[in-house]
Design a protein around this motif. Structure first.
Motif, PDB file in Angstrom:
ATOM      1  N   ASP A 198      38.358  22.593  60.623  1.00  0.00           N
ATOM      2  CA  ASP A 198      38.075  21.336  61.329  1.00  0.00           C
ATOM      3  C   ASP A 198      37.382  20.329  60.399  1.00  0.00           C
ATOM      4  N   ARG A 222      39.645  13.204  64.449  1.00  0.00           N
ATOM      5  CA  ARG A 222      38.480  13.042  65.317  1.00  0.00           C
ATOM      6  C   ARG A 222      38.680  13.942  66.529  1.00  0.00           C
ATOM      7  N   VAL A 223      37.649  14.681  66.870  1.00  0.00           N
ATOM      8  CA  VAL A 223      37.772  15.636  67.985  1.00  0.00           C
ATOM      9  C   VAL A 223      38.060  14.864  69.277  1.00  0.00           C
ATOM     10  N   ALA A 243      38.252  13.726  73.174  1.00  0.00           N
ATOM     11  CA  ALA A 243      37.227  13.827  74.228  1.00  0.00           C
ATOM     12  C   ALA A 243      37.491  15.025  75.133  1.00  0.00           C
ATOM     13  N   TRP A 244      38.786  15.315  75.429  1.00  0.00           N
ATOM     14  CA  TRP A 244      39.068  16.427  76.350  1.00  0.00           C
ATOM     15  C   TRP A 244      38.606  17.751  75.757  1.00  0.00           C
ATOM     16  N   ARG A 266      36.068  18.215  73.610  1.00  0.00           N
ATOM     17  CA  ARG A 266      34.599  18.308  73.697  1.00  0.00           C
ATOM     18  C   ARG A 266      34.189  18.774  75.085  1.00  0.00           C
ATOM     19  N   ARG A 267      34.814  18.188  76.115  1.00  0.00           N
ATOM     20  CA  ARG A 267      34.459  18.569  77.493  1.00  0.00           C
ATOM     21  C   ARG A 267      34.844  20.033  77.749  1.00  0.00           C
ATOM     22  N   LYS A 282      35.023  22.485  75.532  1.00  0.00           N
ATOM     23  CA  LYS A 282      34.101  23.400  74.850  1.00  0.00           C
ATOM     24  C   LYS A 282      32.716  23.403  75.503  1.00  0.00           C
ATOM     25  N   ASP A 283      32.237  22.194  75.873  1.00  0.00           N
ATOM     26  CA  ASP A 283      30.844  22.089  76.336  1.00  0.00           C
ATOM     27  C   ASP A 283      30.690  22.433  77.809  1.00  0.00           C
ATOM     28  N   GLU A 284      31.707  22.104  78.633  1.00  0.00           N
ATOM     29  CA  GLU A 284      31.499  22.214  80.077  1.00  0.00           C
ATOM     30  C   GLU A 284      32.403  23.234  80.755  1.00  0.00           C
ATOM     31  N   HIS A 321      44.006  20.925  70.127  1.00  0.00           N
ATOM     32  CA  HIS A 321      43.159  19.775  69.801  1.00  0.00           C
ATOM     33  C   HIS A 321      43.519  19.201  68.427  1.00  0.00           C
TER      34      HIS A 321
END
Ligand SMILES: C[S@@+](CC[C@H](N)C(=O)[O-])C[C@H]1O[C@@H](n2cnc3c(N)ncnc32)[C@H](O)[C@@H]1O
Length: 262
Positions: free
Chosen positions: A146, A155-156, A158-159, A161-162, A164-166, A215
């Motif tokens: 990455d 660029r990562v 937005a989907w 990030r959500r 992985k995080d949520e 991604h």
């Protein structure tokens, strides 16, 4: 759901399939009753890893996925398929002898609803199997690849990030996955955690796996062939000549559908 639109069968087959084909076999082997002779829903089927494992077990798969591009991959060799949302399956109650969901729940903002739908469409006491990645899963090549891609302009999304995080954390421990299965009304719930040797141990395979993930693959597809080759070369150099083999740590849910009135 997240990321369904980013999945593409051709990119998948060239890399992530190296990992997911073996993981599909492991999941199908965890069935509490033989799949042979059953009509088996492969939900979140992707490029067909579970469908192949179901055929090997003498079951009759039917594939469903939100992404047409994933279902279209290898179309002539694939079982019947429907573009469908796992949270609202377009199938009648109890029409399948078993349902398998490999690495789908970890994309679901409401994983109990997805498992509830799997339970609904499966006949009484039919196997319902699901896998997700454990929170303990990691490999150094993820960050290494990455970071190289970022130097090429990645660029990562937005989907992701959500995701992985949520979303992924919702089912990423044995206790959380078992609780999700209980709230979906499933019976005979067994969750196991294990590291699987998927045979991915060279820098070339690790980079192909990573660059084919949903991604990254759409970004890689935008690069001119020379830039793409340079990205691969640099990523392989970053991973190094003697990488640690990838042994994904996965959670396997084996359960049965409850009694249904349908
Ligand atoms: C990580 S891939 C796994 C594919 C396949 N099961 C395997 O093990 O190789 C996740 C798949 O779930 C699909 N997916 C994501 N959200 C979905 C939804 N709401 N309904 C159906 N499929 C979905 C994606 O399109 C993708 O094909």
């Amino acid at each position: 759901m997240n990321g369904g639109a980013a999945y593409d069968g051709a990119a998948w087959a060239g890399g992530p399939a190296l990992v997911y084909d073996r993981l599909a076999q492991v999941l199908v082997e965890a069935t509490p009753a033989p799949l042979g002779g059953r009509r088996v829903l492969d939900v979140g089927a992707g490029a067909g890893a579970v469908s192949k494992a179901v055929v090997a077990a003498r079951g009759r798969p039917v594939a469903a996925d939100l992404s047409f591009a994933m279902l279209a991959h290898d179309r002539p060799l694939r079982p019947p398929a429907a573009v469908a949302d796992a949270a609202r399956l377009p199938f009648s109650t109890g029409v399948f002898g078993a349902t398998v969901a490999a690495f789908l729940l970890n994309h679901a903002p409401d994983p109990a609803r997805v498992l509830g739908e799997a339970a609904r469409v499966t006949e009484h006491a039919g196997p319902v199997l699901a896998s997700v990645f454990s929170s303990r899963n990691s490999h150094p090549s993820k960050a290494q690849v990455d970071e190289v891609a970022a130097r090429f302009g990645f660029r990562v999304p937005a989907w992701f990030r959500r995701f992985k995080d949520e979303i992924e954390p919702l089912t990423a421990t044995p206790a959380l996955l078992a609780a999700t299965a209980r709230s979906a009304g499933l019976a005979d719930i067994v969750v196991t955690e294990r590291a699987v040797d998927v045979g991915v141990r060279t820098a070339a395979d690790l980079v192909a796996w990573r660059l084919g993930m949903a991604h990254l693959a759409p970004f890689v597809a935008t690069l001119e062939p020379d830039r793409r080759r340079l990205l691969v070369t640099r990523a392989e150099a970053a991973v190094g000549p003697d990488p640690q083999p990838y042994r994904p740590v996965v959670l396997i849910l084996a359960s049965r559908a409850p009694f249904t009135a349908g």
